[in-house]
Design a protein around this motif. Structure first.
Motif, PDB file in Angstrom:
ATOM      1  N   ILE A  24       0.835  -1.219  -0.133  1.00  0.00           N
ATOM      2  CA  ILE A  24      -0.129  -0.003  -0.072  1.00  0.00           C
ATOM      3  C   ILE A  24       0.922   1.150   0.043  1.00  0.00           C
ATOM      4  N   ILE A  25       0.411   2.153  -0.706  1.00  0.00           N
ATOM      5  CA  ILE A  25       1.296   3.530  -0.594  1.00  0.00           C
ATOM      6  C   ILE A  25       0.362   4.541   0.480  1.00  0.00           C
ATOM      7  N   GLN A  26       1.243   5.103   1.399  1.00  0.00           N
ATOM      8  CA  GLN A  26       0.608   5.860   2.265  1.00  0.00           C
ATOM      9  C   GLN A  26       0.985   7.238   2.058  1.00  0.00           C
ATOM     10  N   TYR A  27      -0.072   8.159   1.564  1.00  0.00           N
ATOM     11  CA  TYR A  27       0.320   9.709   1.308  1.00  0.00           C
ATOM     12  C   TYR A  27      -0.124  10.468   2.462  1.00  0.00           C
ATOM     13  N   PHE A  28       0.933  11.379   2.789  1.00  0.00           N
ATOM     14  CA  PHE A  28       0.943  12.174   4.111  1.00  0.00           C
ATOM     15  C   PHE A  28       0.192  13.456   3.444  1.00  0.00           C
ATOM     16  N   LYS A  29      -0.979  14.074   4.079  1.00  0.00           N
ATOM     17  CA  LYS A  29      -1.565  15.280   3.727  1.00  0.00           C
ATOM     18  C   LYS A  29      -0.973  16.210   4.770  1.00  0.00           C
ATOM     19  N   ASP A  30      -1.474  17.591   4.561  1.00  0.00           N
ATOM     20  CA  ASP A  30      -1.015  18.642   5.720  1.00  0.00           C
ATOM     21  C   ASP A  30      -2.389  18.788   6.347  1.00  0.00           C
ATOM     22  N   ASP A  31      -3.536  18.273   6.016  1.00  0.00           N
ATOM     23  CA  ASP A  31      -4.637  18.343   6.853  1.00  0.00           C
ATOM     24  C   ASP A  31      -4.426  18.067   8.384  1.00  0.00           C
ATOM     25  N   ALA A  32      -5.116  18.629   9.210  1.00  0.00           N
ATOM     26  CA  ALA A  32      -5.040  18.395  10.598  1.00  0.00           C
ATOM     27  C   ALA A  32      -6.360  18.462  11.147  1.00  0.00           C
ATOM     28  N   THR A  33      -6.892  17.496  12.113  1.00  0.00           N
ATOM     29  CA  THR A  33      -8.150  17.431  12.592  1.00  0.00           C
ATOM     30  C   THR A  33      -7.881  17.348  14.215  1.00  0.00           C
ATOM     31  N   ALA A  34      -8.956  17.956  15.105  1.00  0.00           N
ATOM     32  CA  ALA A  34      -8.859  17.546  16.505  1.00  0.00           C
ATOM     33  C   ALA A  34     -10.058  17.303  16.919  1.00  0.00           C
ATOM     34  N   PHE A  35     -10.344  16.778  17.912  1.00  0.00           N
ATOM     35  CA  PHE A  35     -11.622  16.956  18.851  1.00  0.00           C
ATOM     36  C   PHE A  35     -12.590  15.823  18.080  1.00  0.00           C
ATOM     37  N   ASN A  36     -12.150  14.690  17.477  1.00  0.00           N
ATOM     38  CA  ASN A  36     -12.805  14.036  16.570  1.00  0.00           C
ATOM     39  C   ASN A  36     -13.468  14.588  15.281  1.00  0.00           C
ATOM     40  N   ALA A  37     -12.512  15.111  14.568  1.00  0.00           N
ATOM     41  CA  ALA A  37     -12.715  16.155  13.595  1.00  0.00           C
ATOM     42  C   ALA A  37     -13.641  17.307  13.532  1.00  0.00           C
ATOM     43  N   GLN A  38     -14.079  17.772  14.770  1.00  0.00           N
ATOM     44  CA  GLN A  38     -14.765  18.891  14.800  1.00  0.00           C
ATOM     45  C   GLN A  38     -14.089  20.238  14.563  1.00  0.00           C
ATOM     46  N   LYS A  39     -12.450  19.989  14.724  1.00  0.00           N
ATOM     47  CA  LYS A  39     -11.876  21.249  14.627  1.00  0.00           C
ATOM     48  C   LYS A  39     -10.820  20.829  13.144  1.00  0.00           C
ATOM     49  N   LYS A  40     -11.073  21.748  12.354  1.00  0.00           N
ATOM     50  CA  LYS A  40     -10.353  21.081  10.888  1.00  0.00           C
ATOM     51  C   LYS A  40      -9.330  22.322  10.631  1.00  0.00           C
ATOM     52  N   GLY A  41      -8.186  21.949  10.076  1.00  0.00           N
ATOM     53  CA  GLY A  41      -7.348  23.004   9.487  1.00  0.00           C
ATOM     54  C   GLY A  41      -6.071  22.261   8.705  1.00  0.00           C
ATOM     55  N   THR A  42      -5.138  23.264   8.417  1.00  0.00           N
ATOM     56  CA  THR A  42      -4.118  22.759   7.651  1.00  0.00           C
ATOM     57  C   THR A  42      -2.645  23.161   8.435  1.00  0.00           C
ATOM     58  N   ILE A  43      -1.635  22.341   8.513  1.00  0.00           N
ATOM     59  CA  ILE A  43      -0.434  22.701   8.857  1.00  0.00           C
ATOM     60  C   ILE A  43       0.448  22.364   7.674  1.00  0.00           C
ATOM     61  N   ASN A  44       1.064  23.751   7.208  1.00  0.00           N
ATOM     62  CA  ASN A  44       1.714  23.648   6.019  1.00  0.00           C
ATOM     63  C   ASN A  44       2.869  22.821   6.197  1.00  0.00           C
ATOM     64  N   GLY A  45       3.183  21.814   5.147  1.00  0.00           N
ATOM     65  CA  GLY A  45       4.410  20.961   5.039  1.00  0.00           C
ATOM     66  C   GLY A  45       4.420  19.793   6.192  1.00  0.00           C
ATOM     67  N   LYS A  46       3.395  19.761   6.985  1.00  0.00           N
ATOM     68  CA  LYS A  46       3.192  18.609   7.859  1.00  0.00           C
ATOM     69  C   LYS A  46       3.309  17.308   7.252  1.00  0.00           C
ATOM     70  N   GLY A  47       2.803  17.018   6.153  1.00  0.00           N
ATOM     71  CA  GLY A  47       2.713  15.619   5.620  1.00  0.00           C
ATOM     72  C   GLY A  47       4.011  15.349   5.234  1.00  0.00           C
TER      73      GLY A  47
END
Ligand code: UDP
Length: 265
Positions: A24-47
């Motif tokens: 399998i290929i795992q692709y790492f996104k910059d998307d970030a979630t917290a509190f069971n995805a109630q809070k969503k955002g991106t952290i640039n370069g995180k992936g």
């Protein structure tokens, strides 16, 4: 690469069918979630950073004999891993009180625990990943008793190793989350470490200042999350230049090729 089949899209990663069966290929996104995805955002370069940190940690774990799904990093955001059947339990290892255990048990954040604790949570977003007991895991057959013995002993071994690895770079490993999978071979399966190990799923505090170098910066709106993730990578020796991780890594690859330590494709 463009026509490959997507298998699954999660909160921080996308999984694609790998080049050979069982991969399998795992692709790492910059998307970030917290509190069971109630809070969503991106952290640039995180992936990019998480791909690199997780590669490093899984490689080191492989070297000490902890079986993992990691095969190799493919590029800045992707790694090739073994296909496993994910055990539907999140394994949380805690050395110091932080996060949910503080609210649940009225502990003060930063209190060292009398000894390392392992907690299990059911992977179920609709239920908010509830904490479950070993009896419940056995009762509903989410994992067998031999599997749980393997999981808990690997979790302790991983914790001991990572505590030392991070202490050496002046970071306290407060707690972290692991996921395991079943690697099938005919009718038999064995448990191996899967998913990722990165600042997304660990609490990492600077040993001297107590500064948070993990996803709590995003969860708690502290700011500076890009810098914090980069700092962890930098201290691990994974970024030694100023041009961003990708360029540094490509240069390292190039240097390795010149030295003959990286095979030509
Ligand atoms: N954690 C995670 N994914 C989850 C829940 C927790 O990676 O869905 C990690 C989290 O980053 C922390 C540890 O597991 O390092 C313990 O988390 P806790 O139970 O305190 O929950 P939180 O307060 O982070 O919601």
């Amino acid at each position: 690469m463009s026509r490959r089949r997507q298998i699954y899209e999660g909160k921080a990663k996308i999984l694609y069918e790998g080049p050979e069966p069982g991969t399998i290929i795992q692709y790492f996104k910059d998307d970030a979630t917290a509190f069971n995805a109630q809070k969503k955002g991106t952290i640039n370069g995180k992936g990019v950073i998480n791909n690199r940190i997780s590669e490093y940690v899984f490689t080191r774990l492989n070297h000490i004999g902890v079986p993992t799904h990691f095969i190799r990093r493919l590029n800045m955001r992707e790694q090739l891993v073994r296909q496993v059947e994910i055990v539907p339990i999140e394994v949380v290892v805690r050395n110091v009180a932080a996060g949910s255990i503080c609210t649940r048990l009225g502990l003060e954040e930063g209190e060292p625990l009398p000894h390392t604790l392992i907690e299990y949570c059911l992977k179920d977003d609709a239920l908010g990943d509830p904490k479950v007991s070993e009896e419940e895991i056995a009762c509903f057959n989410w994992a067998g008793s031999e599997e749980m013995a393997d999981i808990s002993s690997m979790a302790i071994r991983i914790n001991d190793f990572l505590c030392g690895l991070f202490a050496a770079i002046d970071i306290r490993l407060v707690d972290f989350k692991l996921e395991f999978g079943r690697l099938w071979d005919g009718d038999f399966s064995r448990i191996i470490l899967a998913d990722e190990i990165s600042p997304d799923g660990c609490r990492l505090w600077d040993m001297t200042t107590g500064e948070k170098l993990d996803k709590d910066r995003f969860r708690r709106d502290l700011g500076g999350e890009e810098e914090a993730y980069r700092e962890v990578a930098r201290r691990l020796g994974l970024l030694d230049g100023e041009n961003g991780p990708g360029e540094v890594l490509d240069m390292a690859h190039h240097r390795g090729r010149l030295r003959g330590t990286v095979k030509k494709k």
